[in-house]
Design a protein around this motif. Structure first.
Motif, PDB file in Angstrom:
ATOM      1  N   GLN A   1       0.827  -1.211   0.000  1.00 37.43           N
ATOM      2  CA  GLN A   1       0.000   0.000   0.000  1.00 37.43           C
ATOM      3  C   GLN A   1       0.856   1.253   0.000  1.00 37.43           C
ATOM      4  N   THR A   2       1.962   1.216   0.745  1.00 42.50           N
ATOM      5  CA  THR A   2       2.873   2.363   0.779  1.00 42.50           C
ATOM      6  C   THR A   2       4.314   1.879   0.717  1.00 42.50           C
ATOM      7  N   ILE A   3       5.159   2.676   0.101  1.00 38.93           N
ATOM      8  CA  ILE A   3       6.608   2.431   0.078  1.00 38.93           C
ATOM      9  C   ILE A   3       7.298   3.777   0.230  1.00 38.93           C
ATOM     10  N   SER A   4       8.134   3.910   1.229  1.00 41.42           N
ATOM     11  CA  SER A   4       8.929   5.130   1.451  1.00 41.42           C
ATOM     12  C   SER A   4       8.075   6.399   1.356  1.00 41.42           C
ATOM     13  N   GLY A   5       6.874   6.321   1.921  1.00 38.48           N
ATOM     14  CA  GLY A   5       6.023   7.498   1.979  1.00 38.48           C
ATOM     15  C   GLY A   5       5.084   7.668   0.797  1.00 38.48           C
ATOM     16  N   GLU A   6       5.293   6.916  -0.285  1.00 38.98           N
ATOM     17  CA  GLU A   6       4.419   6.998  -1.454  1.00 38.98           C
ATOM     18  C   GLU A   6       3.271   5.999  -1.305  1.00 38.98           C
ATOM     19  N   THR A   7       2.070   6.418  -1.697  1.00 39.13           N
ATOM     20  CA  THR A   7       0.896   5.553  -1.652  1.00 39.13           C
ATOM     21  C   THR A   7       0.721   4.864  -3.000  1.00 39.13           C
ATOM     22  N   TYR A   8       0.566   3.528  -2.964  1.00 42.65           N
ATOM     23  CA  TYR A   8       0.481   2.759  -4.196  1.00 42.65           C
ATOM     24  C   TYR A   8      -0.947   2.364  -4.558  1.00 42.65           C
ATOM     25  N   TYR A   9      -1.870   2.459  -3.613  1.00 47.26           N
ATOM     26  CA  TYR A   9      -3.283   2.321  -3.947  1.00 47.26           C
ATOM     27  C   TYR A   9      -4.123   3.004  -2.876  1.00 47.26           C
TER      28      TYR A   9
ATOM     29  N   ILE B   1      13.194  17.773  -5.403  1.00 49.89           N
ATOM     30  CA  ILE B   1      14.361  18.637  -5.167  1.00 49.89           C
ATOM     31  C   ILE B   1      14.224  19.354  -3.833  1.00 49.89           C
ATOM     32  N   VAL B   2      13.035  19.897  -3.576  1.00 48.04           N
ATOM     33  CA  VAL B   2      12.804  20.616  -2.328  1.00 48.04           C
ATOM     34  C   VAL B   2      12.863  19.663  -1.143  1.00 48.04           C
ATOM     35  N   GLN B   3      12.216  18.499  -1.271  1.00 42.88           N
ATOM     36  CA  GLN B   3      12.203  17.564  -0.146  1.00 42.88           C
ATOM     37  C   GLN B   3      13.592  17.039   0.186  1.00 42.88           C
ATOM     38  N   GLN B   4      14.422  16.823  -0.812  1.00 46.70           N
ATOM     39  CA  GLN B   4      15.778  16.360  -0.536  1.00 46.70           C
ATOM     40  C   GLN B   4      16.529  17.372   0.318  1.00 46.70           C
ATOM     41  N   GLN B   5      16.380  18.652   0.001  1.00 45.82           N
ATOM     42  CA  GLN B   5      17.028  19.693   0.799  1.00 45.82           C
ATOM     43  C   GLN B   5      16.455  19.728   2.221  1.00 45.82           C
ATOM     44  N   MET B   6      15.161  19.538   2.348  1.00 46.20           N
ATOM     45  CA  MET B   6      14.541  19.509   3.667  1.00 46.20           C
ATOM     46  C   MET B   6      15.087  18.351   4.513  1.00 46.20           C
ATOM     47  N   HIS B   7      15.148  17.162   3.912  1.00 43.25           N
ATOM     48  CA  HIS B   7      15.658  15.996   4.635  1.00 43.25           C
ATOM     49  C   HIS B   7      17.103  16.207   5.095  1.00 43.25           C
TER      50      HIS B   7
ATOM     51  N   GLY C   1      18.772  19.848  15.534  1.00 45.93           N
ATOM     52  CA  GLY C   1      18.288  21.167  15.916  1.00 45.93           C
ATOM     53  C   GLY C   1      16.775  21.261  15.772  1.00 45.93           C
ATOM     54  N   ASP C   2      16.280  22.476  15.798  1.00 43.00           N
ATOM     55  CA  ASP C   2      14.846  22.706  15.721  1.00 43.00           C
ATOM     56  C   ASP C   2      14.298  22.221  14.373  1.00 43.00           C
ATOM     57  N   ARG C   3      13.319  21.332  14.408  1.00 40.79           N
ATOM     58  CA  ARG C   3      12.809  20.717  13.179  1.00 40.79           C
ATOM     59  C   ARG C   3      12.107  21.740  12.288  1.00 40.79           C
ATOM     60  N   ASP C   4      11.279  22.604  12.886  1.00 43.33           N
ATOM     61  CA  ASP C   4      10.555  23.592  12.082  1.00 43.33           C
ATOM     62  C   ASP C   4      11.516  24.534  11.365  1.00 43.33           C
ATOM     63  N   ALA C   5      12.570  24.942  12.050  1.00 39.75           N
ATOM     64  CA  ALA C   5      13.568  25.819  11.434  1.00 39.75           C
ATOM     65  C   ALA C   5      14.295  25.091  10.309  1.00 39.75           C
ATOM     66  N   ALA C   6      14.571  23.794  10.525  1.00 42.27           N
ATOM     67  CA  ALA C   6      15.260  22.996   9.498  1.00 42.27           C
ATOM     68  C   ALA C   6      14.391  22.854   8.258  1.00 42.27           C
ATOM     69  N   ILE C   7      13.095  22.646   8.444  1.00 41.90           N
ATOM     70  CA  ILE C   7      12.167  22.520   7.317  1.00 41.90           C
ATOM     71  C   ILE C   7      12.119  23.827   6.527  1.00 41.90           C
TER      72      ILE C   7
ATOM     73  N   PHE D   1      12.665   8.949   1.275  1.00 45.46           N
ATOM     74  CA  PHE D   1      11.355   8.871   1.915  1.00 45.46           C
ATOM     75  C   PHE D   1      10.557  10.115   1.563  1.00 45.46           C
ATOM     76  N   TYR D   2       9.448   9.902   0.897  1.00 47.43           N
ATOM     77  CA  TYR D   2       8.586  11.028   0.540  1.00 47.43           C
ATOM     78  C   TYR D   2       7.662  11.324   1.717  1.00 47.43           C
ATOM     79  N   ASP D   3       7.794  12.519   2.276  1.00 46.27           N
ATOM     80  CA  ASP D   3       6.991  12.927   3.424  1.00 46.27           C
ATOM     81  C   ASP D   3       5.949  13.933   2.940  1.00 46.27           C
ATOM     82  N   SER D   4       4.732  13.447   2.754  1.00 45.16           N
ATOM     83  CA  SER D   4       3.675  14.312   2.217  1.00 45.16           C
ATOM     84  C   SER D   4       3.359  15.472   3.158  1.00 45.16           C
ATOM     85  N   LYS D   5       3.653  15.308   4.455  1.00 46.11           N
ATOM     86  CA  LYS D   5       3.371  16.377   5.411  1.00 46.11           C
ATOM     87  C   LYS D   5       4.269  17.595   5.191  1.00 46.11           C
ATOM     88  N   LEU D   6       5.420  17.382   4.556  1.00 45.88           N
ATOM     89  CA  LEU D   6       6.351  18.491   4.323  1.00 45.88           C
ATOM     90  C   LEU D   6       5.893  19.388   3.182  1.00 45.88           C
ATOM     91  N   THR D   7       5.524  18.786   2.069  1.00 47.05           N
ATOM     92  CA  THR D   7       5.229  19.589   0.866  1.00 47.05           C
ATOM     93  C   THR D   7       3.964  19.180   0.128  1.00 47.05           C
TER      94      THR D   7
END
Length: 488
Positions: free
Chosen positions: A144-152, A216-222, A229-235, A390-396
């Motif tokens: 159903q999911t792999i590395s944050g991606e939904t497959y169905y 591209i954006v998510q890779q920089q976020m990760h 450090g502070d997660r919100d600041a890192a994001i 890992f694709y984190d849909s909550k980030l972007t």
């Protein structure tokens, strides 16, 4: 005057979509349709090669199963952005008529984002395959999911049928002329040595291209989150660094095209040095340009840790005129026969008839023998690639539409000013003050994008959205002009 403009936009834009939809979606009937027992209507962004192989493949599979012939009528209005507009207009018109359906059976191809959006609007029918073949939906076959991606879809209204990743296609001859090494990461495309050498597609016209920019954006976020450090600041930092890298890459762009298949074609022909590409487009042109010795001037690489592996789904539309036949089409796509068409070599028992499609099947149980040896890309192993990102849909994920529009105003609408500023910066050795102005994204920070920009784009006031994008575009255009002035 502004009130009148708003009123007329509210009337004519929906009217234009409703009027245009039947024209865009009208039949492309061939002579083979006349003698068929059954007919299936499918709207799709897939190319002609894929449609031919799956149309013929399903027709043969269904006739063997039932003794009846079927004709698949493909409706191809354009990419997923165009299909969304067509579906929106058609379903709105159907609702006004009191009709549930729009005369189309299936939506086949595109990204998970497009299908999730249509599912939320209640436009899909439950797929029977989840009940009739539950063994398919397991971690060993279709997770159903792999590395944050939904497959169905958990609600069983759509399912992925093949896999997609994103990366870089490049021309070895063109790289040699510029004395450049082969790119291995997204950041390589931001090197000024690639000036006017990068082929890009417009992310507002293609959901898959927009997904690549999101990677591209998510890779920089990760990377920023990993520093601690502070997660919100890192994001927030990762968002800024991601947009700045997109500025670098787009400043090197030779053009922005509406077609996501054009960049690898132009790279292969030597009209560009490198480009961002969906994996199968890159592999397809690698195949087309192969010499007798097996070498090719066009290559495709997935940047390490820079791409997820997502799906291209299929779904049955509400009110489908041929729902039972459409359910069989979904079953065929998930069968071993249907799955192997995506990547088996032509001439193999379950392969395509004319040319390798160079796409990767979703079924995990096919990446073993005897199926693996039949595949054109038997070394691709997508489920291993998926573990690297890992694709984190909550980030972007909630900012997907906003990001597409930001890239348009930041890089496409002001591309001429951007290119001149970028060249001036490079010629001047990237002076600190001018560089700071070039990379100033203060109107589109992570916080502003998640609040003001997102809410305005989602709102019903289209005039407010235009006014906002004009204001943001003016910021970047004037900054680029100032950078050029400072460096000259």
């Amino acid at each position: 005057m502004r009130g009148d403009l708003k009123k007329y936009l509210g009337v004519f834009i929906p009217l234009g979509i409703v009027v245009a939809a039947p024209l865009i979606m009208r039949d492309s009937v061939s002579k083979s349709a006349a003698g068929a027992d059954l007919r299936l209507e499918v709207i799709t962004p897939h190319n002609e090669m894929i449609l031919r192989e799956f149309g013929d493949g399903f027709s043969a599979w269904y006739e063997k199963k039932t003794g009846k012939s079927v004709y698949v009528n493909w409706r191809t209005p354009g990419g997923t952005s165009e299909i969304k507009r067509v579906l929106d207009g058609a379903f709105e018109a159907a609702a006004e008529r009191g009709s549930e359906g729009i005369g189309v059976d299936l939506f086949f191809g595109g990204g998970e984002y497009d299908f999730s959006g249509q599912a939320k609007k209640g436009r899909f029918t439950t797929l029977d395959v989840f009940e009739t073949e539950p063994e398919l939906f397991s971690d060993e076959v279709i997770p159903q999911t792999i590395s944050g991606e939904t497959y169905y879809d958990p609600k069983q209204t759509w399912v992925g049928v093949c896999l997609s990743s994103f990366g870089i296609c490049y021309n070895t001859d063109s790289l040699a002329r510029r004395d450049l090494p082969a790119p291995t990461a997204w950041a390589d495309l931001g090197d000024p040595a690639y000036l006017k050498g990068v082929a890009l597609a417009d992310p507002t016209k293609s959901g898959s291209v927009a997904k690549a920019f999101e990677m591209i954006v998510q890779q920089q976020m990760h990377q920023q989150i990993a520093l601690g450090g502070d997660r919100d600041a890192a994001i927030s930092r990762g968002w800024t660094m991601g947009l700045n890298l997109i500025q670098r890459i787009t400043a090197n762009a030779k053009y922005f095209t509406d077609s996501s298949s054009k960049p690898p074609r132009d790279v292969g022909q030597g009209n560009a040095v490198a480009g961002m590409s969906i994996d199968f487009y890159g592999r397809t042109y690698n195949e087309i340009l192969k010499k007798e010795d097996g070498s090719s001037r066009l290559h495709f690489i997935a940047p390490k840790g820079g791409t997820s592996v997502s799906v291209d789904p299929v779904a049955i539309l509400k009110g489908a005129p041929n729902e039972e036949l459409a359910q069989d089409f979904v079953r065929f796509l998930l069968s071993k026969e249907g799955q192997m068409i995506w990547n088996a070599r032509p001439g193999e028992r379950m392969g395509p008839r004319l040319r390798a499609l160079r796409r990767l099947p979703i079924r995990k149980d096919l990446y073993v023998e005897p199926y693996l040896s039949m595949m054109t890309d038997r070394d691709a192993m997508p489920y291993e690639v998926a573990d690297r990102f890992f694709y984190d849909s909550k980030l972007t994920g909630h900012l997907f539409t906003s990001l597409r529009n930001i890239i348009r105003v930041m890089s496409i609408d002001s591309h001429e000013e951007m290119k001149r500023a970028w060249k001036a910066l490079a010629d001047a050795g990237f002076p600190e003050e001018a560089s700071k102005i070039f990379f100033d994204i203060s109107p589109v920070t992570y916080e502003i994008t998640g609040s003001e920009i997102r809410s305005t784009l989602r709102g019903k006031d289209k005039v407010a959205a235009v006014r906002m994008t004009n204001r943001i575009g003016k910021h970047f255009r004037e900054n680029y002009k100032e950078v050029e002035r400072m460096c000259r």
